[in-house]
Structure formats: structure tokens, C-alpha cells
Design an enzyme around this catalytic site. Structure first.
Site, PDB file in Angstrom:
ATOM      1  N   LYS A 164      44.208  46.582  43.029  1.00  0.00           N
ATOM      2  CA  LYS A 164      45.167  46.714  44.121  1.00  0.00           C
ATOM      3  C   LYS A 164      46.249  45.655  43.974  1.00  0.00           C
ATOM      4  O   LYS A 164      45.993  44.660  43.299  1.00  0.00           O
ATOM      5  CB  LYS A 164      44.454  46.613  45.457  1.00  0.00           C
ATOM      6  N   ASP A 193      38.914  49.642  45.470  1.00  0.00           N
ATOM      7  CA  ASP A 193      39.040  49.036  46.786  1.00  0.00           C
ATOM      8  C   ASP A 193      37.712  48.321  46.980  1.00  0.00           C
ATOM      9  O   ASP A 193      36.698  48.960  47.257  1.00  0.00           O
ATOM     10  CB  ASP A 193      39.251  50.109  47.868  1.00  0.00           C
ATOM     11  N   HIS A 194      37.731  46.997  46.803  1.00  0.00           N
ATOM     12  CA  HIS A 194      36.441  46.304  46.712  1.00  0.00           C
ATOM     13  C   HIS A 194      35.620  46.402  48.005  1.00  0.00           C
ATOM     14  O   HIS A 194      34.425  46.216  47.992  1.00  0.00           O
ATOM     15  CB  HIS A 194      36.619  44.846  46.259  1.00  0.00           C
ATOM     16  N   HIS A 256      41.973  48.949  52.897  1.00  0.00           N
ATOM     17  CA  HIS A 256      40.571  48.705  53.279  1.00  0.00           C
ATOM     18  C   HIS A 256      40.216  49.330  54.620  1.00  0.00           C
ATOM     19  O   HIS A 256      39.178  49.966  54.773  1.00  0.00           O
ATOM     20  CB  HIS A 256      40.290  47.209  53.394  1.00  0.00           C
TER      21      HIS A 256
HETATM   22  N1  LIG Z   1      42.222  37.286  42.812  1.00  0.00           N
HETATM   23  C1  LIG Z   1      41.712  38.084  43.701  1.00  0.00           C
HETATM   24  O1  LIG Z   1      40.799  37.747  44.463  1.00  0.00           O
HETATM   25  C2  LIG Z   1      42.206  39.502  43.826  1.00  0.00           C
HETATM   26  C3  LIG Z   1      41.688  40.285  44.833  1.00  0.00           C
HETATM   27  C4  LIG Z   1      42.095  41.596  44.931  1.00  0.00           C
HETATM   28  C5  LIG Z   1      43.011  42.100  44.033  1.00  0.00           C
HETATM   29  N2  LIG Z   1      43.533  41.322  43.060  1.00  0.00           N
HETATM   30  C6  LIG Z   1      44.473  41.936  42.121  1.00  0.00           C
HETATM   31  O2  LIG Z   1      44.011  41.760  40.798  1.00  0.00           O
HETATM   32  C7  LIG Z   1      45.100  41.581  39.904  1.00  0.00           C
HETATM   33  C8  LIG Z   1      44.921  40.282  39.170  1.00  0.00           C
HETATM   34  O3  LIG Z   1      44.847  39.242  40.102  1.00  0.00           O
HETATM   35  P1  LIG Z   1      44.648  37.723  39.693  1.00  0.00           P
HETATM   36  O4  LIG Z   1      44.345  36.998  40.941  1.00  0.00           O
HETATM   37  O5  LIG Z   1      43.716  37.580  38.543  1.00  0.00           O
HETATM   38  O6  LIG Z   1      46.128  37.336  39.217  1.00  0.00           O
HETATM   39  P2  LIG Z   1      46.546  36.119  38.270  1.00  0.00           P
HETATM   40  O7  LIG Z   1      45.597  34.993  38.398  1.00  0.00           O
HETATM   41  O8  LIG Z   1      47.989  35.899  38.523  1.00  0.00           O
HETATM   42  O9  LIG Z   1      46.357  36.741  36.822  1.00  0.00           O
HETATM   43  C9  LIG Z   1      47.178  37.757  36.337  1.00  0.00           C
HETATM   44  C10 LIG Z   1      46.790  38.063  34.898  1.00  0.00           C
HETATM   45  O10 LIG Z   1      47.707  39.010  34.380  1.00  0.00           O
HETATM   46  C11 LIG Z   1      48.286  38.497  33.182  1.00  0.00           C
HETATM   47  N3  LIG Z   1      49.684  38.891  33.136  1.00  0.00           N
HETATM   48  C12 LIG Z   1      50.652  38.592  34.028  1.00  0.00           C
HETATM   49  N4  LIG Z   1      51.812  39.160  33.659  1.00  0.00           N
HETATM   50  C13 LIG Z   1      51.582  39.809  32.499  1.00  0.00           C
HETATM   51  C14 LIG Z   1      52.397  40.567  31.632  1.00  0.00           C
HETATM   52  N5  LIG Z   1      53.683  40.790  31.888  1.00  0.00           N
HETATM   53  N6  LIG Z   1      51.836  41.082  30.538  1.00  0.00           N
HETATM   54  C15 LIG Z   1      50.544  40.861  30.264  1.00  0.00           C
HETATM   55  N7  LIG Z   1      49.706  40.160  31.066  1.00  0.00           N
HETATM   56  C16 LIG Z   1      50.224  39.640  32.164  1.00  0.00           C
HETATM   57  C17 LIG Z   1      48.146  37.001  33.296  1.00  0.00           C
HETATM   58  O11 LIG Z   1      47.968  36.417  32.052  1.00  0.00           O
HETATM   59  P3  LIG Z   1      49.088  35.846  31.094  1.00  0.00           P
HETATM   60  O12 LIG Z   1      50.074  35.102  31.911  1.00  0.00           O
HETATM   61  O13 LIG Z   1      48.263  35.018  30.154  1.00  0.00           O
HETATM   62  O14 LIG Z   1      49.636  37.066  30.446  1.00  0.00           O
HETATM   63  C18 LIG Z   1      46.801  36.873  33.996  1.00  0.00           C
HETATM   64  O15 LIG Z   1      45.746  37.009  33.073  1.00  0.00           O
HETATM   65  C19 LIG Z   1      46.356  41.656  40.765  1.00  0.00           C
HETATM   66  O16 LIG Z   1      46.842  42.976  40.746  1.00  0.00           O
HETATM   67  C20 LIG Z   1      45.843  41.304  42.160  1.00  0.00           C
HETATM   68  O17 LIG Z   1      46.648  41.872  43.166  1.00  0.00           O
HETATM   69  C21 LIG Z   1      43.134  40.038  42.932  1.00  0.00           C
END
Ligand SMILES: NC(=O)c1ccc[n+]([C@@H]2O[C@H](COP(=O)([O-])OP(=O)(O)OC[C@H]3O[C@@H](n4cnc5c(N)ncnc54)[C@H](OP(=O)(O)O)[C@@H]3O)[C@@H](O)[C@H]2O)c1
Length: 503
Positions: A164, A193-194, A256
């Protein structure tokens, strides 16, 4: 395929040979949720020997550095840390990493080559579960990269989990659906949707459809209204820039909470199978009374937290949070009323509310039953409380039934008492984390607990007039942090002679 939701105790749920490929493997979600969930599956012996994880993102890292980072992630976020060194050694030997930028062709070619080599090495038969754990702006480039490198098909099965947010409005959700559907079939797409992975959410269906006593009373003849609450005591923490784009309504209600609402309101499905369950949920959305823009102020309220206190500690206003505009109009609280225009729910309001910096963290569904038609007990002038069935999603997961009982003594005085079921004490077993359940389901090809494309679009379609109206009328009410939201939210429900529960 048959869903083992209700028959899980009888069916061995172990994944077959496959590879999990995580795009965004250098990110937060991989560390905090995904790898700990897969490790937990390994600990429970639910993964096959022919299995590996290939992490990919732009950050330069080799396999060893990735393994080291994941070890640290497990120590910080895993249920029991590493727990067993032998298990970790075996798990770590299946962890790989390759740098990729989907926009740069040679990196995609390297990625494909590596994936094929690992498939051969581990005997996964080309079964690929891709996980898009990147910002939504990268979903498209990764999907196109998979297509250009012919990775949307294989000699085995190919599935893709999409994180999401799935769009930020109807138009973008439609366009993302179109983009993915050009490359994958609907039955290959798993929109996560966790909330749906939580045990208590799955238990809503068990409560309703595996018990004889609730379903006959589950309709407008007996139910006065339904309240669905998801409150958090924390603020936006370090997610200020994300929140400035999203706001609470997009972050919580469109996805959610609409999922919870449909689970409460759906008809019994013909079978516990993905399509049957998802058909019924979609039907609920189709029956929800459309919201007209001119009615938004009558049925919905939004607000933003101002300075206040949580558990006696002063906390700052949303506008003072990092990466938040000091004049922001973004909502951190929303409440809305829905009507479901069908035979079961005619004229039963569903009140949905969610907010940050409310007094406590709780997610619950409260079903309020109608009062008795004729009151035999004057109860010394005190109003008798109606019956409630409370489904607590988190924390203190469980179910409570509230009813009136006679206070001991010569007079008839009635007090509300509670019959409680608590997951923790009743089963004494650990509930799997949502991501464990959902990842295993995707490996098994069971999409029951994932959102279908039409559900996501319908849900956006329903809420768009609200978002559009709020976009036009920028003024926003405030509520003190630590309160249950603005007065306007109380007014929304009180004008109909009802009141919010204080969970
Ligand atoms: N964290 C949570 O609890 C949570 C909960 C629900 C949903 N989400 C969703 O899950 C997804 C990831 O969340 P996150 O918290 O892990 O985000 P994050 O910490 O910002 O990580 C994003 C990842 O995507 C990679 N990335 C960013 N731009 C990129 C690009 N242009 N090309 C290739 N890789 C790219 C980044 O790595 P590099 O910069 O090394 O490429 C990194 O590995 C998002 O859609 C977020 O909305 C997260």
C-alpha cells in the site's frame, strides 16, 4: 483453491518450492516485517527446502552485507531474535541481494541472470513471488522491468504482492490497476492490506459463519448501529512528509476500515474460497449509499490534533511535527457514517472513525443491539444500557458480549456486565504476525485475504466525494491531543440520538 481459514487445523499449510524476490530490500518494511515474518515461517518449518530470498534495491550491497543487515533486523524486530544459530545458518544461506535500478537496463539484465542461476541452484522450478516494497512511484518501473525481461511468466507460477498505498485517489488507483493488468493476470496480483492478516480480523468470519447464535441477529431487525474505531495514541512520528501527502482518511479509512466494514456487513459466501469471499465483500461496497459532495459535512468530520497531553505528558500539535507544513490542513482524525442499502442493513448506520493522538491505541468493532421493545424494569430512573458485541482487533484481542444483569439485593437494579473471550488466555498460543500469514498465503496461491482490483477501485470511488470536498474547503477543526477527537465528531452521532463508545 480451498481456503484453509476455517479448516486450517486440518490442512498442512506448508509452502511448495519457490523464490521470494523483494524489491525495496534495503528499506524499513523488509527489516521490520518481511524478513522477520519469513524467518518465523522457517522456524515453524513452513518453508520448503527449495526456497530462497533475493533482495533487490538501488543501494550497493553484497550478499554478506545483506545477510548481516537481516541478522541485525531479526535481533531487533524478530519475535525471538535469532533464537537458533543452526536455523539462522540455514536461513542465511538462502538470502541473496543484488543491486537494481529498474530504469537502468543492464542492472535488470544482471538481476534476471542471477534469479535464473539461483532458481537452478535451489530447484525452485521457476516459482516466483515478487514483492513490491518500494515507494509507489517505483511500482510502475518495476512492473515494466519484469515485463521487459519476461519475468511476468515462467515455467512455474509467478505472483506479485503490491504494497500500500494502492493509489491516492480513484484515478491513480485505476491507472495502477491498468498498468499491472497489462503485465499480470488478476489472479497473479496480491494487493496487500495487512489488517486482513490479523487473526482477529479473520476471526470475524469465524464468529459469524461458524456459530449458530450470532447470524440470526446480524441484521437491521436487531442491530441499532455499528461503530468501527481505530485509534492510536502516537502522532505521525517520522512519517510527516508521507502524511502531508496522504492524511488519515487515505491512510486508514479508504483501505483498512472499509475492509473491516465489509467483513462485518457481507453475506455468507457460497464457500470459503477467495473469489466467493471477495465477491461478497465487493457486493457490500456496491450497496453502500453513494455520498454526495453537498452532504459531506452532514455525514463526515475531519480534524487535526493540536497541542495536548497523552497520559499526562505534554505532546505537540501536528503542525509542529517534523516535515509538516506549519499551516497544514491535513487531517489526523476522521469520522464518517455509511448506510448500506440492502435488506440486511437498511437504515443501520455504520460509524467509522480513526485518529492519531487519541487517548489509547485500540481497534475495535462495536455492534450495538436495539433496546428491548418494552421496559419492565424502571431501574431507579437509570437508563438501561443496550447490548453490545465488541470485537477487539488490537490490543487485548478478543470478543466481549455486554448485557444487563441484576445487582444482588432486594430491589431490581440492573448493571451492564461483560462476558469476555480473550485470545491470549483462551488459547495460550502465539498468534502469527499478519505478514507471516499473508506471505504464506501468497506462496500457497490463496488470495482470500488480499484485496481484489474491483474492491480497491470501488472503495476509492465511494470516498472520492469526501476527499474532493475537503480539498475545496480547506478549513479544518482541531482537537487537543489526548482527547477522543473534535466536538464535531460527537455532534455527528449525537444528532441521531447515539454516542461514541469510549473503548
Ligand atoms: N514501513 C512500514 O511499516 C509500511 C507499512 C505499510 C506499508 N508500507 C509500504 O511499503 C513500501 C515500502 O516501505 P518502507 O517503509 O520499506 O520504505 P523505505 O524504507 O523508504 O524503503 C523503500 C525501498 O524502496 C527502494 N527504492 C526507493 N526508490 C526506488 C527506486 N526508484 N528504484 C528502486 N528502488 C527504490 C529503497 O531502496 P534504495 O534507495 O536502495 O533503492 C528501499 O529499499 C511503501 O510502499 C510503503 O508505503 C510500509
Amino acid at each position: 483453491m480451498q481456503n484453509p481459514l476455517l479448516t486450517g487445523l486440518r490442512i498442512e499449510r506448508k509452502a511448495g518450492p519457490c523464490a521470494l524476490i523483494i524489491f525495496g530490500a534495503s528499506g524499513d518494511l523488509t527489516k521490520r516485517k518481511l524478513v522477520p515474518a519469513v524467518y518465523s515461517l522457517a522456524r515453524q518449518n513452513l518453508l520448503p527446502s527449495s526456497f530462497f530470498i533475493l533482495g533487490a534495491a538501488r543501494t550497493e550491497m553484497n550478499d554478506d552485507a545483506f545477510r548481516q543487515a537481516m541478522r541485525q533486523a531479526l535481533e531487533e524486530h524478530g519475535d525471538e531474535g535469532i533464537a537458533d544459530e543452526t536455523l539462522w545458518e540455514s536461513f542465511a544461506s538462502r538470502l541473496y541481494y543484488i543491486p537494481i535500478d529498474p530504469a537502468i537496463h543492464p542492472t535488470a539484465e544482471n538481476f534476471t541472470k542471477r534469479l535464473n542461476e539461483l532458481d537452478d541452484q535451489w530447484g525452485t522450478g521457476g516459482n516466483h513471488l515478487f514483492y513490491l516494497s518500494t515507494p509507489p512511484s517505483s511500482f510502475g518501473p518495476f512492473i515494466r522491468m519484469l515485463q521487459e525481461n519476461h519475468l511476468n511468466r515462467s515455467e512455474g507460477w509467478v505472483r506479485i504482492i503490491v504494497e500500500k498505498p494502492f493509489g491516492r485517489d480513484l484515478e491513480s488507483a485505476r491507472s495502477l490497476n491498468r498498468e499491472i493488468l497489462e503485465v499480470f493476470h488478476e489472479n497473479q496480483i496480491y494487493r496487500i492490506d495487512h489488517y486482513l492478516g490479523k487473526e482477529t480480523v479473520q476471526n470475524i468470519m469465524v464468529l459469524r459463519f461458524a456459530n449458530g447464535i450470532f447470524e440470526p441477529l446480524w441484521n437491521q431487525r436487531y442491530i441499532d448501529h455499528v461503530q468501527i474505531t481505530a485509534s492510536e495514541s502516537i502522532g505521525v512520528e517520522n512519517r510527516g512528509s508521507y502524511y502531508e501527502q496522504a492524511g488519515l482518511f487515505r491512510d486508514m479509512i479508504q483501505n483498512h476500515m472499509m475492509q473491516l466494514l465489509t467483513l462485518v456487513a457481507m453475506e455468507p459466501p457460497a464457500a470459503m474460497e477467495a473469489e466467493a469471499v471477495r465477491d461478497e465483500k465487493t457486493k457490500v461496497l456496491r450497496s453502500i449509499r453513494p455520498i454526495r459532495k453537498e452532504d459531506v459535512d452532514k455525514i463526515a468530520v475531519r480534524a487535526q490534533y493540536a497541542d495536548g497531553a497523552i497520559e499526562g505528558e505534554p505532546v505537540s500539535a501536528y503542525r509542529k511535527e517534523p516535515n509538516v507544513n506549519s499551516g497544514s490542513h491535513v487531517e489526523t482524525f476522521a469520522a464518517i457514517q455509511f448506510f448500506i442499502d440492502n435488506w440486511r442493513w437498511a437504515e443501520v448506520p455504520f460509524y467509522v472513525r480513526s485518529g492519531k493522538r487519541l487517548p489509547r491505541r485500540v481497534t475495535e468493532i462495536a455492534i450495538q443491539y436495539k433496546r428491548v421493545p418494552h421496559l419492565l424494569f424502571p431501574n431507579e430512573g437509570e437508563q438501561l444500557q443496550p447490548n453490545f458485541l465488541i470485537i477487539r482487533i488490537q490490543p487485548d484481542e478478543g470478543i466481549s458480549l455486554k448485557f444487563g444483569a441484576k445487582l444482588p439485593g432486594q430491589k431490581v437494579r440492573i448493571r451492564q456486565v461483560s462476558m469476555d473471550f480473550q485470545y491470549g488466555t483462551s488459547f495460550g498460543a502465539r498468534s502469527p504476525e499478519a505478514y507471516e500469514r499473508l506471505l504464506l498465503d501468497a506462496m500457497l496461491g490463496d488470495s482470500t485475504l488480499y484485496a481484489r482490483g474491483d474492491f480497491v477501485e470501488l472503495s476509492w470511488q465511494l470516498v472520492m466525494p469526501v476527499l474532493e470536498h475537503w480539498q475545496e474547503v480547506r478549513e479544518i477543526p482541531f482537537y487537543p491531543a489526548g482527547s477522543w477527537g473534535p466536538e464535531e465528531a460527537d455532534g455527528l452521532i449525537e444528532k441521531q440520538g447515539r454516542e461514541w463508545r469510549r473503548p
